[in-house]
Design an enzyme around this catalytic site. Structure first.
Site, mmCIF file in Angstrom:
data_model
loop_
_atom_site.group_PDB
_atom_site.id
_atom_site.type_symbol
_atom_site.label_atom_id
_atom_site.label_comp_id
_atom_site.label_asym_id
_atom_site.label_seq_id
_atom_site.Cartn_x
_atom_site.Cartn_y
_atom_site.Cartn_z
ATOM 1 N N HIS A 175 17.170 54.045 7.344
ATOM 2 C CA HIS A 175 18.245 53.986 6.337
ATOM 3 C C HIS A 175 19.574 53.488 6.882
ATOM 4 C CE1 HIS A 175 20.651 57.776 7.156
ATOM 5 N NE2 HIS A 175 19.604 57.970 7.918
ATOM 6 N N CYS A 206 27.467 62.493 9.151
ATOM 7 C CA CYS A 206 26.342 63.422 9.276
ATOM 8 C C CYS A 206 26.828 64.863 9.399
ATOM 9 C CB CYS A 206 25.481 63.072 10.472
ATOM 10 S SG CYS A 206 24.677 61.491 10.279
ATOM 11 N N ASN A 257 27.987 56.004 16.488
ATOM 12 C CA ASN A 257 28.108 55.984 15.038
ATOM 13 C C ASN A 257 29.546 56.099 14.543
ATOM 14 O OD1 ASN A 257 27.055 58.423 16.405
ATOM 15 N ND2 ASN A 257 27.733 59.465 14.548
HETATM 16 C C1 LIG Z 1 23.442 57.447 16.296
HETATM 17 C C2 LIG Z 1 22.556 58.176 15.340
HETATM 18 N N1 LIG Z 1 21.426 58.729 15.772
HETATM 19 C C3 LIG Z 1 20.585 59.386 14.952
HETATM 20 C C4 LIG Z 1 20.876 59.538 13.620
HETATM 21 C C5 LIG Z 1 19.939 60.319 12.749
HETATM 22 O O1 LIG Z 1 19.114 59.455 12.012
HETATM 23 P P1 LIG Z 1 18.380 60.002 10.671
HETATM 24 O O2 LIG Z 1 19.453 60.238 9.683
HETATM 25 O O3 LIG Z 1 17.464 58.861 10.291
HETATM 26 O O4 LIG Z 1 17.618 61.203 11.047
HETATM 27 C C6 LIG Z 1 22.057 58.986 13.119
HETATM 28 C C7 LIG Z 1 22.430 59.177 11.691
HETATM 29 O O5 LIG Z 1 23.592 59.313 11.373
HETATM 30 C C8 LIG Z 1 22.911 58.270 13.991
HETATM 31 O O6 LIG Z 1 24.046 57.718 13.563
#
Ligand SMILES: Cc1ncc(COP(=O)(O)O)c(C=O)c1O
Length: 383
Positions: A209, A330, A159
């Site tokens: 999303h 995140c 990410n």
């Molecule tokens: C690589 C990765 N995995 C998992 C997630 C988590 O997904 P969610 O926000 O739908 O719980 C994200 C969100 O940033 C992500 O980038």
């Protein structure tokens, strides 16, 4: 980045890896399920039939994008739940066979968290390092497998820096050694090919999303026969693997988003804009701007750059109106070097200046040029 006629700074969104807007076609597909078709998909009467048919059609659309069968798709509330279900579900189902899990040093917290939890339950977790581009070495993964290894979980694409992992090679190793392989494809679905058979994965996570569907929906691909204990027990929804009345509304959204994601044309345009941004930054800053990630094995929409001698958060703050990210959105707000950049061996004085620009379907050339001009002005006045 010009001032709009009313004197308000134009807003530019370059944080599509954090979240995407809902595509208008997705919203249109969902609307009938918001305004009508309220029946419980599991009921046996007329009020259920539209919801049930739509749920199953959406499942097929998701499966088609992954080269999977419909009955291999479980709806979840998002990427985090899909990852939790994959890791805890596989670990619990396989605990009689072994207790060793292999993962990588650049995983999202939605993998690290379940791993830490499973360690407290008696499982052992080995973390495979990455090189300076953020990639694992498949041979290192192979060397980490022991007779007690039951699960490998390595993300498809990162990410923060967009690095794509050699999942196909890891898949061949996992299959040869009889180990279940999970990949977190939250960032790769809709951006690059995610065929589960080409990748050789048994479990694959999707987050709605990140792919122009709404928040609150995701999916886990579970290869037929792959062992999985449910996290949520209850009635027999989702083949007994995730209890709870399904939302046809959200499922339809994810299905429509996956149907749109087959078209590679938007990503070709996005890649060209991403490369234009990098060329403009290089022309303006030369060696004062460094690039983090893999030059080739990288998501087409992601550009992670660091400006030597500047804190990424300060640069972003001065880029008024531009939504981008330092570290991972995140867990933004952290001032220390992100664990991903640290795992890549990026020096703190460089990594502190890192900014992630992630482009998407709404990004225009005018926006890219505006951001490049603005950065040149800001950093020229700051030095
Ligand atoms: C690589 C990765 N995995 C998992 C997630 C988590 O997904 P969610 O926000 O739908 O719980 C994200 C969100 O940033 C992500 O980038």
């Amino acid at each position: 980045m010009e001032l709009e006629g009313n004197g308000i700074m134009q807003r530019i969104y370059l944080d599509y890896n954090a979240s995407t807007p809902v595509d208008p076609a997705v919203a249109a597909a969902m609307r009938p399920f918001l305004e009508g078709h309220f029946g419980n998909p599991s009921s046996g009467h007329w009020a259920a039939s539209a919801a049930n048919a739509a749920l199953e059609a959406a499942r097929s659309q998701i499966a088609a994008l992954l080269g999977a069968e419909s009955d291999e798709i479980i709806f979840t509330s998002g990427g985090s739940e899909a990852n939790n279900l994959a890791l805890k579900g596989a670990a619990w189902a396989l605990k009689a066979k072994g207790n060793h899990i292999v993962t990588s040093a650049v995983e999202h917290p939605a993998i690290l968290g379940p791993c830490r939890f499973l360690e407290r339950q008696g499982f052992e977790v080995s973390v495979v390092p990455v090189d300076r581009f953020g990639r694992v070495d498949p041979d290192e993964v192979a060397r980490t497998i022991t007779p007690r290894t039951i699960l490998i979980s390595i993300m498809h694409a990162n990410n923060e820096v967009g690095t794509i992992q050699p999942i196909g090679e890891v898949g061949r190793i996992a299959r040869a050694r009889g180990v279940v392989l999970h990949t977190d494809a939250a960032q790769s679905v809709g951006k690059i090919a995610t065929d589960v058979n080409a990748l050789g994965v048994d479990l694959l996570s999707i987050a709605g999303h990140k792919v122009y569907a709404p928040k609150g929906v995701g999916a886990l691909y579970v290869r037929r026969g792959a062992p999985l204990e449910p996290l949520i027990h209850g009635a027999g929804h989702e083949g007994g693997r995730r209890a709870g009345t399904e939302s046809a509304l959200l499922a339809v959204g994810l299905g429509a988003a996956c149907a749109l994601a087959h078209d590679p044309a938007p990503m070709d345009r996005i890649r060209a804009l991403r490369d234009r941004l990098w060329q403009r930054l290089q022309a303006a800053f030369g060696s004062k701007v460094v690039f983090n990630g893999h030059p080739d094995h990288r998501l087409p929409n992601t550009l992670n750059v660091a400006f030597a001698g500047h804190a990424g958060a300060e640069v972003l703050a001065r880029l008024d109106g531009v939504a981008a990210s330092t570290g991972s959105a995140c867990h933004a707000g952290q001032v220390e070097l992100s664990p991903v950049l640290r795992a890549m061996g990026i020096a703190p004085q460089v990594g502190m200046g890192a900014i992630r620009f992630s482009l998407g379907r709404g990004t225009t050339q005018q926006e890219i040029d505006g951001v490049a001009d603005r950065l040149a002005n800001i950093l020229a006045s700051a030095s």
